[in-house]
Enzyme design. Structure first.
Site, mmCIF file in Angstrom:
data_model
loop_
_atom_site.group_PDB
_atom_site.id
_atom_site.type_symbol
_atom_site.label_atom_id
_atom_site.label_comp_id
_atom_site.label_asym_id
_atom_site.label_seq_id
_atom_site.Cartn_x
_atom_site.Cartn_y
_atom_site.Cartn_z
ATOM 1 N N HIS A 133 8.232 -9.442 -20.620
ATOM 2 C CA HIS A 133 7.830 -9.185 -22.000
ATOM 3 C C HIS A 133 9.091 -8.792 -22.781
ATOM 4 C CE1 HIS A 133 5.911 -6.887 -25.274
ATOM 5 N NE2 HIS A 133 4.754 -7.415 -24.925
ATOM 6 N N ASP A 143 8.022 -2.551 -14.811
ATOM 7 C CA ASP A 143 7.186 -2.567 -16.007
ATOM 8 C C ASP A 143 5.741 -2.702 -15.542
ATOM 9 O OD1 ASP A 143 5.603 -3.306 -18.122
ATOM 10 O OD2 ASP A 143 6.960 -4.847 -18.892
ATOM 11 N N GLN A 167 0.929 -4.256 -17.312
ATOM 12 C CA GLN A 167 -0.241 -4.993 -16.845
ATOM 13 C C GLN A 167 -0.677 -4.520 -15.453
ATOM 14 O OE1 GLN A 167 -1.857 -7.043 -18.835
ATOM 15 N NE2 GLN A 167 -0.300 -6.909 -20.434
ATOM 16 N N LYS A 189 -3.757 -0.374 -22.896
ATOM 17 C CA LYS A 189 -4.166 -1.547 -22.118
ATOM 18 C C LYS A 189 -5.084 -1.146 -20.965
ATOM 19 C CE LYS A 189 0.193 -3.967 -23.021
ATOM 20 N NZ LYS A 189 -0.149 -4.976 -24.033
ATOM 21 N N CYS A 195 4.878 -12.441 -26.625
ATOM 22 C CA CYS A 195 6.089 -11.615 -26.495
ATOM 23 C C CYS A 195 6.884 -12.001 -25.257
ATOM 24 C CB CYS A 195 5.763 -10.126 -26.461
ATOM 25 S SG CYS A 195 4.989 -9.553 -27.974
#
Lengths: 411, 133
Positions: free
Chosen positions: A127, A204, A207, A230, A369
């Site tokens: 991203h 990261d 998700q 999220k 993104c």
């Protein structure tokens, strides 16, 4: 304290789960949870309760309501610690979201530790929030960036990754799950290999945390960033987890109130972890909301969530594949989270989104993104359907009908 | 007729599938291309100006139906116009010619071709901020 609605305690059933989310009274088939999720009443009530009953700033006042607010605010930190299995709440830093967490590391850790000529390894799946901070850092310090490519299925080329590790990168950073095409990266193995090569590793988890959960000690990375919004929480509250010795050695990212021990004309001593990284008034209600979201997710069970998303993803991939001219990007369902990125021959993703929107289906169109990945896949944009705890097969059926209608219009 | 047919009107789909004045001019007076990185739309326009009149115009590009149909319609409109007259075309003209209700998220698609003309082919250099609205 707000309580779970009774439906949440029964065996996992998305139809029941859905009833905990007021948003679905709109009738929208919401297929953009990788972008931001919906929020259950449990989260909304927890925030309302703060505003209505103990609205006050935290860590500062000696009166009762502020003590309650502080207790709830710090309660989230403990909930997060438990959720990610961190050693200590001192390692749990409140941020506005994944972007801020990564930027915090890029500035506070990066500017101190990255020097000219150092190598930073990232991947083409990232991203923009896990790309641009490193580009800025590289430009400032003279470090270089190397990108791990993907194969035709949208999975990382691990042999290339290992070749890059032999060049002894200072920092390795990658996403647990690709937001754009849903690839589940072999994160634990990748962290292990990067640590053996001597790198500091940031994962990261934007998700990953919502859909798979995480055990940061088992994963073995140095930093892990994720967002509350999220994972059923509100916007404006996210988490950076970092290993204590690294966080201790880092300078503050932002300076101001709450992050200090003592301020004198001669200089300032900083607060201990975690407050050293929490300057200024925080998003108290949102942090409390995040804590409630974690409770709710734990009530459902992360394994149930992952299994449900797998089922929906498989159903969606099969149904979309049956339409002529539909091409799905990314790996097979076994190595894919609840994300189906696709293109429809002859229909630009934006036109598709506009048409399915008129059928009440919320479908993301664009580069998600992840422009470098779009260029790599040689598409200007894709359509992306993404799922969560409340997604039901009827949402998918409505999507498929709407896509078929778009095909009829564009035929 | 459903809502979608109304939105993607027949003539918009027609301009998308059978774009008018599509291609390049060999020795254009002005040529300019812009993209909209947010959605990957690309429009380039070549102009051939003779005696202050747009003698020929061609566009090329790729992207959504709105961006490409809008470019096609714009070329039809401008061909044969005096340059002075063409310069007065504004975003309202482009949007009313499309004749559909464009959502804020799609407005950039609709105005990309006009942007190409204003920012490049007419040498105005700077896009006068239409995309803010």
């Amino acid at each position: 304290m707000a309580t779970f609605t009774s439906t949440s305690r029964q065996p996992f059933n998305a139809e029941h789960v859905r009833k905990d989310f007021p948003f679905f009274e709109t009738g929208v088939a919401y297929l953009d949870s990788a972008n931001t999720s919906q929020r259950p009443r449990h989260v909304l009530y927890a925030m309302d309760e703060y505003f209505e009953q103990f609205n006050s700033n935290v860590h500062r006042a000696a009166y009762h309501v502020s003590e309650v607010a502080t207790e709830r605010y710090e309660g989230t930190r403990e909930a997060v610690r438990r959720f990610i299995n961190a050693h200590s709440t001192k390692e749990v830093i409140n941020t506005r979201g994944t972007t801020e967490g990564i930027n915090l590391v890029a500035y506070s850790w990066g500017q101190k530790n990255i020097k000219a000529g150092d190598l930073i390894v990232l991947t083409i799946l990232e991203h923009h929030s896990n790309i641009v901070p490193w580009q800025i850092l590289a430009a400032k310090t003279g470090a270089r960036l190397e990108w791990v490519d993907v194969d035709e299925k949208g999975e990382l080329r691990l042999e290339q990754y290992h070749a890059l590790l032999e060049q002894k990168p200072k920092l390795v950073t990658f996403s647990q799950i690709s937001n754009a095409i849903g690839t589940i990266n072999p994160a634990k193995q990748m962290v292990h290999d990067a640590k053996r090569a001597g790198a500091t590793v940031l994962v990261d988890g934007a998700q990953g945390a919502p859909h798979q959960g995480v055990d940061v000690r088992d994963l073995g990375c140095d930093f892990y960033a994720f967002s509350g919004h999220k994972m059923l929480g509100p916007t404006g509250a996210g988490i950076l987890w970092g290993k204590r010795e690294l966080l201790e050695a880092m300078d503050p990212f932002m300076a101001g109130g709450d992050m200090i021990k003592a301020v004198r004309q001669e200089g300032t001593t900083y607060a201990d972890l975690p407050l050293k990284f929490e300057a200024g008034t925080q998003a108290v209600a949102e942090v409390i909301g995040l804590g409630a979201a974690i409770e709710y997710l734990e009530g459902l069970g992360m394994e149930n969530i992952t299994r449900h998303e797998r089922e929906i993803t498989e159903y969606a991939m099969e149904a979309l594949s049956e339409l002529p001219g539909v091409r799905i990007f990314g790996p097979p369902v076994e190595r894919r989270a609840g994300v189906v990125s696709f293109e429809v021959e002859g229909i630009h993703p934006h036109d598709l989104s506009t048409i399915v929107d008129r059928h009440g289906v919320a479908l993301r169109a664009g580069h998600h993104c992840a422009m470098p990945l779009m260029i790599r896949l040689d598409v200007p944009a894709t359509s992306r359907a993404s799922f969560y705890v409340y997604t039901i097969k009827d949402d998918i059926d409505r999507l498929v009908e709407a896509v078929a209608d778009a095909q009829r219009i564009f035929a | 007729m459903g809502v979608d047919e109304q939105f993607y009107r027949e003539y918009i789909l027609d301009h998308y599938k059978n774009p008018r004045n599509f291609g390049h001019i060999e020795h254009p007076t002005y040529t300019h291309e812009e993209d909209n990185p947010l959605c990957g739309d690309v429009v380039g326009i070549d102009l051939l100006v003779k005696d202050g009149v747009v003698d020929d115009i061609k566009f090329h590009g790729r992207g959504c139906a709105i961006s490409q149909a809008s470019a096609s319609l714009l070329t039809e409109r401008i061909k044969g116009m005096s340059l002075d007259e063409a310069r007065t075309i504004g975003k309202e003209d482009v949007l009313s010619e499309l004749g559909i209700d464009i959502s804020p998220a799609r407005i950039k698609c609709a105005l990309l071709s006009l942007k190409v003309l204003k920012a490049g082919a007419w040498g105005l250099g700077e896009w006068p901020g239409e995309e803010e609205e």
